[in-house]
Design an enzyme around this catalytic site. Sequence first.
Site, PDB file in Angstrom:
ATOM      1  N   GLU A 168      19.316   7.353  50.540  1.00 24.15           N
ATOM      2  CA  GLU A 168      18.812   8.728  50.739  1.00 24.15           C
ATOM      3  C   GLU A 168      18.603   9.466  49.415  1.00 24.15           C
ATOM      4  OE1 GLU A 168      20.499  11.058  53.863  1.00 24.15           O
ATOM      5  OE2 GLU A 168      20.459   9.414  55.285  1.00 24.15           O
TER       6      GLU A 168
HETATM    7  C1  LIG Z   1      22.394  -0.513  52.077  1.00 26.92           C
HETATM    8  C2  LIG Z   1      21.090   0.202  52.062  1.00 26.92           C
HETATM    9  C3  LIG Z   1      20.583   0.784  53.215  1.00 26.92           C
HETATM   10  C4  LIG Z   1      19.325   1.379  53.214  1.00 26.92           C
HETATM   11  N1  LIG Z   1      18.770   1.805  54.385  1.00 26.92           N
HETATM   12  C5  LIG Z   1      17.458   2.151  54.400  1.00 26.92           C
HETATM   13  C6  LIG Z   1      16.770   2.385  55.623  1.00 26.92           C
HETATM   14  O1  LIG Z   1      17.351   2.284  56.709  1.00 26.92           O
HETATM   15  N2  LIG Z   1      15.457   2.686  55.580  1.00 26.92           N
HETATM   16  C7  LIG Z   1      14.776   2.794  54.402  1.00 26.92           C
HETATM   17  O2  LIG Z   1      13.598   3.056  54.418  1.00 26.92           O
HETATM   18  N3  LIG Z   1      15.405   2.634  53.213  1.00 26.92           N
HETATM   19  C8  LIG Z   1      16.713   2.291  53.183  1.00 26.92           C
HETATM   20  N4  LIG Z   1      17.345   2.078  51.977  1.00 26.92           N
HETATM   21  C9  LIG Z   1      16.656   2.385  50.724  1.00 26.92           C
HETATM   22  C10 LIG Z   1      17.349   3.519  49.940  1.00 26.92           C
HETATM   23  O3  LIG Z   1      17.352   4.696  50.707  1.00 26.92           O
HETATM   24  C11 LIG Z   1      16.752   3.819  48.574  1.00 26.92           C
HETATM   25  O4  LIG Z   1      15.591   4.545  48.708  1.00 26.92           O
HETATM   26  C12 LIG Z   1      16.407   2.634  47.783  1.00 26.92           C
HETATM   27  O5  LIG Z   1      17.484   1.729  47.771  1.00 26.92           O
HETATM   28  C13 LIG Z   1      16.071   3.006  46.351  1.00 26.92           C
HETATM   29  O6  LIG Z   1      15.263   1.978  45.825  1.00 26.92           O
HETATM   30  P1  LIG Z   1      15.804   0.787  44.925  1.00 26.92           P
HETATM   31  O7  LIG Z   1      17.115   0.348  45.446  1.00 26.92           O
HETATM   32  O8  LIG Z   1      14.734  -0.195  44.832  1.00 26.92           O
HETATM   33  O9  LIG Z   1      16.086   1.474  43.527  1.00 26.92           O
HETATM   34  P2  LIG Z   1      15.022   1.841  42.400  1.00 26.92           P
HETATM   35  O10 LIG Z   1      14.012   2.764  42.930  1.00 26.92           O
HETATM   36  O11 LIG Z   1      14.554   0.608  41.722  1.00 26.92           O
HETATM   37  O12 LIG Z   1      15.941   2.668  41.398  1.00 26.92           O
HETATM   38  C14 LIG Z   1      16.858   2.036  40.509  1.00 26.92           C
HETATM   39  C15 LIG Z   1      17.553   3.117  39.698  1.00 26.92           C
HETATM   40  O13 LIG Z   1      16.575   3.886  38.975  1.00 26.92           O
HETATM   41  C16 LIG Z   1      16.767   5.271  39.209  1.00 26.92           C
HETATM   42  N5  LIG Z   1      15.481   5.952  39.165  1.00 26.92           N
HETATM   43  C17 LIG Z   1      14.312   5.610  39.756  1.00 26.92           C
HETATM   44  N6  LIG Z   1      13.352   6.497  39.458  1.00 26.92           N
HETATM   45  C18 LIG Z   1      13.925   7.440  38.677  1.00 26.92           C
HETATM   46  C19 LIG Z   1      13.473   8.633  38.044  1.00 26.92           C
HETATM   47  N7  LIG Z   1      12.233   9.073  38.146  1.00 26.92           N
HETATM   48  N8  LIG Z   1      14.352   9.342  37.316  1.00 26.92           N
HETATM   49  C20 LIG Z   1      15.623   8.938  37.196  1.00 26.92           C
HETATM   50  N9  LIG Z   1      16.097   7.829  37.753  1.00 26.92           N
HETATM   51  C21 LIG Z   1      15.272   7.094  38.478  1.00 26.92           C
HETATM   52  C22 LIG Z   1      17.419   5.349  40.580  1.00 26.92           C
HETATM   53  O14 LIG Z   1      18.160   6.550  40.710  1.00 26.92           O
HETATM   54  C23 LIG Z   1      18.304   4.115  40.565  1.00 26.92           C
HETATM   55  O15 LIG Z   1      19.505   4.440  39.941  1.00 26.92           O
HETATM   56  C24 LIG Z   1      18.606   1.485  51.990  1.00 26.92           C
HETATM   57  C25 LIG Z   1      19.150   0.961  50.814  1.00 26.92           C
HETATM   58  C26 LIG Z   1      20.365   0.317  50.840  1.00 26.92           C
HETATM   59  C27 LIG Z   1      20.871  -0.298  49.561  1.00 26.92           C
END
Ligand SMILES: Cc1cc2nc3c(=O)[nH]c(=O)nc-3n(C[C@H](O)[C@H](O)[C@H](O)COP(=O)(O)OP(=O)(O)OC[C@H]3O[C@@H](n4cnc5c(N)ncnc54)[C@H](O)[C@@H]3O)c2cc1C
Length: 812
Positions: A502
Amino acid sequence: MGFLLFGLVLVAFMVLAFYRASITSWVLATVVFVPLIAMQSRISDAVLQFILLSLLFFILIFSIPYLRRELVSRLALKLFRKILPPVSQTEQEALDAGTVWWDGELFSGNPHWSKLLKLPKPFLTKEEQFFLDHEVEELCALINDWEVTHVNQDLSPKTWQFIKEKGFFGMIIPKEYGGLQFSAQAHSAVVSKIASRSGTAAVTVMVPNSLGPAELLLHYGTQAQKDKYLRRLAKGEEIPCFALTGPFAGSDAGAIPDVGVVCRGQFNDQANVLGVRVTWEKRYITLAPIATLLGLAFKLYDPEKLLSEEVARGITLALIPTDTPGVNTGRRHFPLNSAFLNGPTTGKDVFIPMEYIIGGEERIGQGWRMLMECLAAGRSISLPASATGGSKIAARTSGAYGRVRKQFHMPIGKFEGVEEALARIAGNLYVMDAARVLTAQAIDLGEKPSVISAIVKYHCTERGRSVINDAMDVHGGKGICMGPDNYLARFYQQTPIGITVEGANILTRSLIIFGQGAVRAHPYVLKEIKAAHDEDKKRAVFDFDEALFGHISFAMCNAVRSFVFALTGGWLITALTSKPTKHYYQLLTRYSASFAIATDVAMLTLGGALKRREKLSARLGDVLSQLYLCSAALKKFEDDGRPETDLPLLNWAMEDGLYRIQMALDGVLQNLPNRSAALLLRVLIFPLGQCRRPPSDQIGHDVANLLSTPSAARDRLTSGIYLSKDENDAVGALEASLSSTLLCEFMQTDLAKAHKSGVIKSLDELSQIAEAAELGLVNAKQAQQLERDYKLRRKVIMVDDFSAEELKASQA
Ligand SMILES: Cc1cc2nc3c(=O)[nH]c(=O)nc-3n(C[C@H](O)[C@H](O)[C@H](O)COP(=O)(O)OP(=O)(O)OC[C@H]3O[C@@H](n4cnc5c(N)ncnc54)[C@H](O)[C@@H]3O)c2cc1C
């Protein structure tokens, strides 16, 4: 005389700024003072004439609105348009979403505390309380988290059945559709209590009640869609999931590459049905492996222009039954030893009819706005509640363990080093719970507080991480060795999940809290931006003029307020409450004014570049966040009836929050690229230097003591969690052991003395108790109490062990 006049002028202008005097008052003051100063300065007639002419020009421009708009505001608008950073449509929709609530007051530099304090004390209805005391209690008792996370990698079939039957999936669904229709406060309390027993169960329950099919249907679904699905969702006959995230679109979810192409196709037995051919690759989707109803976000294209002349229609949301041919679900991810069901889903050229689109054709392209509008409610409840529930159990057990576990003949919680950790645990928890409750109350009042939801999500999960880290340290090896008797390790392992979902926390802190807050909650910036984007040139200048001069007076007012309040330590600010909280309100008002002027100077000197200066933006967001968290702590203290016994907690929370505000502001001043502006701000914010300190050792000692000793204050701090009464349960045993320790401690001291003096000769504890009973040093009942105490303490201290075969078998 010269000095006196200068002082008089300065004071007069400060008073005008402080009270946000009208333009007319400023013009009048200028008319009086400028000629006086000019004459005092004994300047030549020519210079005096020049000054008076300039003054006349100045008066004409600023006192005649038409001239001011044409000569000043029009030019300023042109400049403003140049420095305004480009805003994409998805960013704009995120900015437009939600409402401004208490965050607006904190941004104003002059929060009206009466607005906060007159909010009623949050409450649960009888029905909600009953559900917590019965259904939730029963659910928690059903769960053995070790079995769930280690043995079965899933909740037991009985637990699943119970969750569905009792309506846990329908907390946000209205009664007319068979749901529980709970308030946000009740919803938060339910998730929090379940989280104190099992993270897996908490996530399983919270996801269908957060941003997903039910919520989207309630707000945007067609009547036919509501009738078809809501009742079944409420009863758990449909298991929902919502899929936005994919491998190539994580935090930047607006960039999803998944597509739907409008076309005609075969559906069931019908040919030539108007629909969409959708292709997607999603991951991390909670409940996807068992979902029957897949909420899906994709970008819609209409190359054949079957719907309209527009080809790229934007992000669109659909609800797809997972038994639709071509939908792939079932595989699972393995998120940090948690056993909630989470996995990928894919589909290639899956044909869906138009009626699967949430809200039907008229909602095509509105998906991002729909998601952003619904995000605030879910984000305000689920993660703050689960982080707080987990932290409550960590806090309660750490306090108890610190009292029961002895080293060097002392309860470990009495050592100052451990005390520090216990104080952080309890202090952080007090703030988390206060923020959780206040934010849920905002939702119940009909708010969709987008900025506050980001604050509370970030800070509850971050403080939760701090709490569990400290709890692990307090428990030593007991926290590390896994098994059914370890009540901490799974929380510790699963903490990063809350940090990531989220809105991952780094992004939330650096981009969202202040980035969105500065535009949404600032009293003038949004008006200025709207005017800058207005196509109607005349109206744009008119609106911009109003916003600009309002903004200037606002900034001058906050500059003077910040300076005066800092010089006087905030003591002169009128406050609504009396001691012991009065000065905290004054200090928060002081820092709100400082925050407001710091924000304006940062925006003025950096313009659109502030968006990329995430470190500065994050620090300003930290100030806003701490102002909110401190407000919540004060409100909690009032709601709890100002109990004196809770003062150590409130004092810790406030001293910590105020110190963090000071350090965040200092970070802004140290790093603001425009050094002259930074110097000016330092004079306005810290004219006497920085005097706030972290919570004192004495406050820490009182807080740690509160956490380790049974009391009403300790129960209030950890209220609403599941506590087993079974002494065979690890937490149940610890609870019993704490009471028993306090009961038996004085007898144990006597026994130790008797042993030291040679009266008791036995070497092990149980034999010593028997010997003491024989010698009449304790009576039979006391001997029983001492024996029980030993057994409970042993149960608390021991950790699980396994045969090599058992461990291998579980790995298999
Ligand atoms: C266990 C789990 C359950 C989930 N459930 C759902 C679900 O039911 N439905 C759904 O749609 N999604 C779900 N998600 C997705 C979740 O809500 C996140 O949106 C998603 O994990 C973030 O993308 P990423 O992990 O690829 O991280 P990335 O986007 O690759 O980010 C990696 C890091 O970079 C940082 N970052 C990225 N952009 C910026 C910026 N501009 N400035 C500063 N920092 C930045 C982030 O904060 C993070 O620390 C889930 C994720 C997990 C792990």
